[in-house]
Enzyme design. Structure first.
Site, PDB file in Angstrom:
ATOM      1  N   GLY A 156      65.654  63.033  -6.645  1.00 13.29           N
ATOM      2  CA  GLY A 156      67.154  61.556  -6.849  1.00 13.29           C
ATOM      3  C   GLY A 156      67.744  62.257  -5.571  1.00 13.29           C
ATOM      4  O   GLY A 156      67.959  61.979  -4.451  1.00 13.29           O
ATOM      5  N   GLU A 164      74.732  58.792  -0.708  1.00 12.86           N
ATOM      6  CA  GLU A 164      74.048  57.639  -2.093  1.00 12.86           C
ATOM      7  C   GLU A 164      74.552  57.888  -2.728  1.00 12.86           C
ATOM      8  O   GLU A 164      74.471  57.634  -4.184  1.00 12.86           O
ATOM      9  CB  GLU A 164      72.736  58.488  -2.011  1.00 12.86           C
ATOM     10  CG  GLU A 164      71.485  57.984  -0.733  1.00 12.86           C
ATOM     11  CD  GLU A 164      70.807  58.995  -1.471  1.00 12.86           C
ATOM     12  OE1 GLU A 164      69.953  58.562  -2.112  1.00 12.86           O
ATOM     13  OE2 GLU A 164      70.133  60.517  -0.827  1.00 12.86           O
ATOM     14  N   SER A 214      65.461  68.267  -3.511  1.00 16.72           N
ATOM     15  CA  SER A 214      64.735  66.799  -2.381  1.00 16.72           C
ATOM     16  C   SER A 214      64.855  65.765  -3.048  1.00 16.72           C
ATOM     17  O   SER A 214      65.109  65.407  -3.962  1.00 16.72           O
ATOM     18  CB  SER A 214      63.390  67.773  -2.252  1.00 16.72           C
ATOM     19  OG  SER A 214      62.903  67.353  -3.061  1.00 16.72           O
ATOM     20  N   LYS A 215      64.408  64.763  -2.195  1.00 16.84           N
ATOM     21  CA  LYS A 215      64.655  63.501  -2.698  1.00 16.84           C
ATOM     22  C   LYS A 215      64.336  63.451  -4.346  1.00 16.84           C
ATOM     23  O   LYS A 215      64.128  62.101  -5.004  1.00 16.84           O
ATOM     24  CB  LYS A 215      63.443  62.642  -1.347  1.00 16.84           C
ATOM     25  CG  LYS A 215      64.351  62.392  -0.336  1.00 16.84           C
ATOM     26  CD  LYS A 215      64.853  60.841  -0.961  1.00 16.84           C
ATOM     27  CE  LYS A 215      66.355  60.112  -0.138  1.00 16.84           C
ATOM     28  NZ  LYS A 215      67.537  61.141  -1.129  1.00 16.84           N
ATOM     29  N   ARG A 216      62.944  64.382  -4.731  1.00 14.09           N
ATOM     30  CA  ARG A 216      62.043  64.322  -5.189  1.00 14.09           C
ATOM     31  C   ARG A 216      63.001  64.273  -6.780  1.00 14.09           C
ATOM     32  O   ARG A 216      63.041  63.891  -7.862  1.00 14.09           O
ATOM     33  CB  ARG A 216      61.068  65.187  -5.756  1.00 14.09           C
ATOM     34  CG  ARG A 216      59.911  65.251  -4.868  1.00 14.09           C
ATOM     35  CD  ARG A 216      58.916  66.590  -5.661  1.00 14.09           C
ATOM     36  NE  ARG A 216      59.627  67.723  -4.885  1.00 14.09           N
ATOM     37  CZ  ARG A 216      59.931  68.792  -5.705  1.00 14.09           C
ATOM     38  NH1 ARG A 216      59.767  68.654  -7.729  1.00 14.09           N
ATOM     39  NH2 ARG A 216      60.280  69.737  -5.253  1.00 14.09           N
TER      40      ARG A 216
END
Ligand code: GLU
Length: 498
Positions: free
Chosen positions: A264, A270, A260-262
């Protein structure tokens, strides 16, 4: 498993445009693409956009762009066309309705008029009775088909449910990654294939499409394994052959949790924007769960397209390892020739950093190739070249010095002596002699002559011209900067030197 299916391989990647293309989806796409290519098959891209609240045209475009950047060319799908289109589920609604109505006519599905309240009551009652089965109680299975038709036609709200055959027995999914996975058909309720709002459910639409597109192998994330017995029931009801399934593991973060975003970056974009090369990124993702053998870390796209097989796909979750990705990216950068690195990496990065103007480059090809050979070994991500090249795009009297480097190399005793000696030696080289080898030839005797270690002589020179203590070899560093600036900077740094 190579293709044991007799038919020519047809695989599909079917993203829902509810967000960007994430690394997990990208790896699924890569495996489908590689499996098609390795088996001389067809790779289809289908957009599963039936969720109107979350699907957007913009996300579709982002996904197509990401697929193109990854180099995963599709044979059939949006823009490519093909004989099994349309390739957007929203444009296939009639097909789903026709298929559902056909199943009703064939007594393989039926209209259900139960209201949400009724379903909830039934569920509660089953829970209170501690029934082992708490799904749909088949209330509407027994309604006379003619009456059901009439009620449905009259506009009474209804769904369409599939009849899971009473005698179906266990459903064994032969999964190319997980082996045989057995599901008890008794635990499947007569699930909804068509909602009361006229839209198909995922398990139905996907099978109607996969069957009508002749998909032979379904390679997708193992979050869909639990959907598969329901899909098998739909294939059987439709009278279509069941394809081979291959459910690939999730990609987890280093802490073992779902990516997840946590953790990176999660989307392909991206990674692209961070400066990873498409080939390196595809190589890295392909190896998350597959390997031609135990050791290989560099697998070219061509090799993937000829050797990929489901046999070597692991069923264990794959762990995202950013260090390995960086390592692979650096390897791909190093494999570029100086000319390629200059043209494809260095110049575009300098242009996008505003240091160069694409239409009026400041230097000739030879200079950029020299810069490429100097920076390439120190580059992990394309954009790393900007920081390395910055000293070449700064006015001599505006160069700023890293305070740590000044403290360590310029404020030390002997630094001034080193700069004086270097300046004298370099001043003897004329403009025409200003080359890395001549510069090194001029500087090499100095440590001995001054009775100092090499670092004590070369590091002050480096800090003087670059502003920091890290740069390629001193010869290349000074050659790139040019004679006049090099001498001016050494002169200027003398005032900082002890
Ligand atoms: N649209 C579905 C998803 O993105 C496809 C799943 C499948 O491959 O069947 O999860």
């Amino acid at each position: 498993m190579s293709n044991t299916n007799q038919n020519p391989v047809r695989v599909r990647f079917a993203p829902s445009p509810t967000g960007k293309l994430h690394v997990g989806g990208a790896r699924t796409a890569i495996y489908n693409w590689a499996f098609a290519r390795a088996n001389g098959g067809t790779f289809i891209l289908r957009i599963d956009d039936t969720d109107p609240t979350r699907s957007t045209e913009e996300n579709t475009q982002v996904i197509l762009r990401a697929m193109r950047w990854l180099g995963l060319d599709w044979d059939e799908g949006p823009e490519a066309g093909g004989g099994c289109g349309p390739y957007f589920q929203t444009e296939r609604m009639d097909l789903y309705r026709e298929a559902a109505e056909r199943l009703v006519r064939e007594d393989k599905a039926y209209y259900c008029f139960c209201t949400p309240q009724k379903l909830e009551e039934d569920r509660k009652a089953a829970a209170e009775r501690h029934d082992s089965f708490q799904g749909y109680q088949r209330t509407c299975r027994g309604i006379d088909p003619e009456e059901a038709q009439r009620r449905a036609k009259s506009g009474e709200p209804c769904t369409i449910r599939i009849k899971v055959p009473d005698d179906r027995g266990d459903i064994v999914v032969h999964d190319a990654v997980h082996g045989d996975v057995t599901f008890n058909a008794k635990e499947l309720d007569d699930f909804i294939i068509f909602r009361s709002d006229g839209t198909p459910t995922y398990n139905f639409a996907t099978v109607v499409d996969d069957a009508s597109m002749g998909i032979t192998h379904i390679i997708r994330g193992d979050d869909h394994l639990s959907n598969t017995p329901r899909q098998v029931v739909v294939y059987e009801a439709l009278g279509a052959p069941t394809p081979t399934f291959a459910h690939i593991s999730m990609i987890l973060g280093a802490d073992g949790k779902k990516l997840s975003k946590r953790h990176g970056a999660t989307s392909v974009e991206e990674y692209r924007d961070a400066g990873y090369l498409s080939d390196a990124f595809v190589n890295y993702l392909a190896l998350l769960g597959w390997a031609p053998d135990g050791e290989t870390t560099i697998v070219s796209r061509d090799r993937l397209a000829s050797e990929f097989s489901l046999d070597h796909v692991s069923k264990n979750p794959a762990i995202m390892d950013p260090k390995k990705l960086d390592f692979i990216n650096a390897e791909y950068l190093r494999a570029l020739s100086d000319a390629e690195f200059a043209k494809d990496i260095l110049i575009p990065e300098l242009v996008s950093a505003g240091l160069e103007n694409e239409k009026a480059l400041r230097h000739d090809d030879t200079w950029y190739e020299l810069a490429a050979s100097a920076f390439k070994p120190r580059t992990t991500l394309s954009k790393d070249v900007v920081a390395q090249a910055r000293y070449l795009y700064t006015d001599d009297d505006e160069l700023s010095y890293d305070p740590k480097a000044v403290k360590r190399w310029l404020s030390k005793q002997g630094a001034r002596e080193a700069l004086d000696a270097a300046a004298d030696a370099l001043a003897k080289l004329g403009e025409a002699q200003w080359s890395a080898s001549a510069i090194e030839g001029a500087l090499d005797p100095l440590p001995n002559a001054l009775g100092m270690g090499k670092g004590k002589v070369f590091q002050p020179v480096r800090v003087a011209v670059v502003g920091s203590a890290a740069s390629p070899g001193i010869g290349e560093t000074l050659e790139l900067l040019g004679r006049e600036s090099s001498l001016a900077r050494i002169e200027r740094a003398k005032s900082l030197a002890a």
